[in-house]
Write a protein that holds these residues in place. Structure first.
Motif, short mmCIF file in Angstrom:
data_model
loop_
_atom_site.label_atom_id
_atom_site.label_comp_id
_atom_site.label_asym_id
_atom_site.label_seq_id
_atom_site.Cartn_x
_atom_site.Cartn_y
_atom_site.Cartn_z
N LEU A 1 -16.07 11.99 -12.19
CA LEU A 1 -17.36 11.62 -11.60
C LEU A 1 -17.18 11.08 -10.18
CD1 LEU A 1 -19.02 10.00 -14.72
CD2 LEU A 1 -19.76 12.09 -13.58
N ILE A 2 -16.14 10.30 -9.97
CA ILE A 2 -15.86 9.80 -8.61
C ILE A 2 -15.56 10.97 -7.69
CG2 ILE A 2 -14.19 8.51 -7.22
CD1 ILE A 2 -14.01 6.53 -9.59
N ALA A 3 -14.73 11.89 -8.12
CA ALA A 3 -14.38 13.06 -7.31
C ALA A 3 -15.62 13.88 -6.97
CB ALA A 3 -13.35 13.91 -8.03
N ALA A 4 -16.54 13.99 -7.92
CA ALA A 4 -17.77 14.76 -7.68
C ALA A 4 -18.66 14.12 -6.63
CB ALA A 4 -18.54 14.92 -8.99
N ARG A 5 -18.52 12.81 -6.43
CA ARG A 5 -19.33 12.09 -5.44
C ARG A 5 -18.71 12.05 -4.06
NH1 ARG A 5 -24.07 9.74 -6.46
NH2 ARG A 5 -24.71 10.29 -8.54
N LEU A 6 -17.47 12.53 -3.93
CA LEU A 6 -16.82 12.53 -2.62
C LEU A 6 -17.23 13.75 -1.82
CD1 LEU A 6 -13.21 11.46 -3.62
CD2 LEU A 6 -14.85 10.13 -2.27
N SER A 7 -17.40 13.56 -0.51
CA SER A 7 -17.67 14.68 0.38
C SER A 7 -16.45 15.60 0.37
CB SER A 7 -17.95 14.17 1.80
OG SER A 7 -16.79 13.57 2.34
N PRO A 8 -16.58 16.82 0.91
CA PRO A 8 -15.44 17.75 0.89
C PRO A 8 -14.16 17.16 1.49
CG PRO A 8 -17.42 18.93 1.48
CD PRO A 8 -17.79 17.47 1.43
N GLN A 9 -14.29 16.34 2.51
CA GLN A 9 -13.12 15.71 3.12
C GLN A 9 -12.93 14.27 2.65
OE1 GLN A 9 -10.97 17.47 5.02
NE2 GLN A 9 -12.28 19.19 4.49
N GLY A 10 -13.71 13.85 1.63
CA GLY A 10 -13.67 12.47 1.15
C GLY A 10 -12.37 12.11 0.46
N ARG A 11 -12.10 10.83 0.42
CA ARG A 11 -10.88 10.32 -0.19
C ARG A 11 -11.20 9.12 -1.07
NH1 ARG A 11 -9.23 14.57 1.17
NH2 ARG A 11 -7.75 15.02 2.82
N GLY A 12 -10.39 8.95 -2.10
CA GLY A 12 -10.49 7.78 -2.96
C GLY A 12 -9.25 6.93 -2.79
N PHE A 13 -9.44 5.62 -2.72
CA PHE A 13 -8.35 4.66 -2.58
C PHE A 13 -8.52 3.60 -3.65
CE2 PHE A 13 -9.38 6.37 1.56
CZ PHE A 13 -8.15 6.76 2.05
N PHE A 14 -7.48 3.40 -4.46
CA PHE A 14 -7.56 2.43 -5.54
C PHE A 14 -6.31 1.58 -5.56
CE2 PHE A 14 -10.20 5.99 -6.68
CZ PHE A 14 -11.38 5.35 -7.04
N TRP A 15 -6.50 0.32 -5.86
CA TRP A 15 -5.42 -0.64 -5.98
C TRP A 15 -5.55 -1.27 -7.36
CZ3 TRP A 15 -5.29 -5.92 -6.84
CH2 TRP A 15 -4.08 -6.56 -6.60
N GLU A 16 -4.47 -1.22 -8.13
CA GLU A 16 -4.47 -1.80 -9.47
C GLU A 16 -3.40 -2.87 -9.55
OE1 GLU A 16 -6.44 -1.21 -12.32
OE2 GLU A 16 -7.67 -0.26 -10.80
N PRO A 17 -3.66 -3.94 -10.32
CA PRO A 17 -2.65 -4.99 -10.45
C PRO A 17 -1.38 -4.45 -11.10
CG PRO A 17 -4.63 -5.53 -11.72
CD PRO A 17 -4.86 -4.21 -11.08
N ASN A 18 -0.25 -4.90 -10.59
CA ASN A 18 1.06 -4.53 -11.12
C ASN A 18 1.90 -5.80 -11.08
OD1 ASN A 18 3.71 -3.76 -11.46
ND2 ASN A 18 3.54 -1.93 -10.20
N ARG A 19 2.27 -6.31 -12.23
CA ARG A 19 3.00 -7.59 -12.29
C ARG A 19 4.33 -7.57 -11.56
NH1 ARG A 19 0.35 -12.16 -14.37
NH2 ARG A 19 -1.24 -11.41 -15.78
N LYS A 20 4.87 -6.39 -11.28
CA LYS A 20 6.13 -6.31 -10.54
C LYS A 20 5.93 -6.45 -9.03
CE LYS A 20 8.55 -3.67 -14.01
NZ LYS A 20 9.35 -2.49 -14.31
#
Length: 75
Positions: free
Chosen positions: A40-59
């Motif tokens: 669903l996120i990918a479907a909402r991105l423009s053709p040149q759009g990008r997704g950036f995500f940061w997730e917690p990592n205990r290391k």
């Protein structure tokens, strides 16, 4: 679960297309239907759009500081 439902409800509505989607510490809340959420996120991105995500990592030293010290938890 509430956050996951709100995200999916927003993404499933017809509407805007975005050049970028940025999320900090949200994907682990969507783990029950992560594949659908990412589609669903990918479907909402423009053709040149990008997704950036940061997730917690205990290391990660920054995450260890934020979650592992009283000073970090005050932020």
């Amino acid at each position: 679960v509430l956050v996951h439902t709100e995200i999916l409800n927003f993404l499933e509505k017809d509407g805007a297309v975005f050049d970028a989607v940025v999320g900090m510490g949200i994907l682990h809340h969507c783990i029950l239907d992560l594949e659908k959420t990412l589609r669903l996120i990918a479907a909402r991105l423009s053709p040149q759009g990008r997704g950036f995500f940061w997730e917690p990592n205990r290391k990660n030293p920054v995450v260890r500081f934020l979650f592992g010290t009283s000073l970090g938890r005050r932020w």
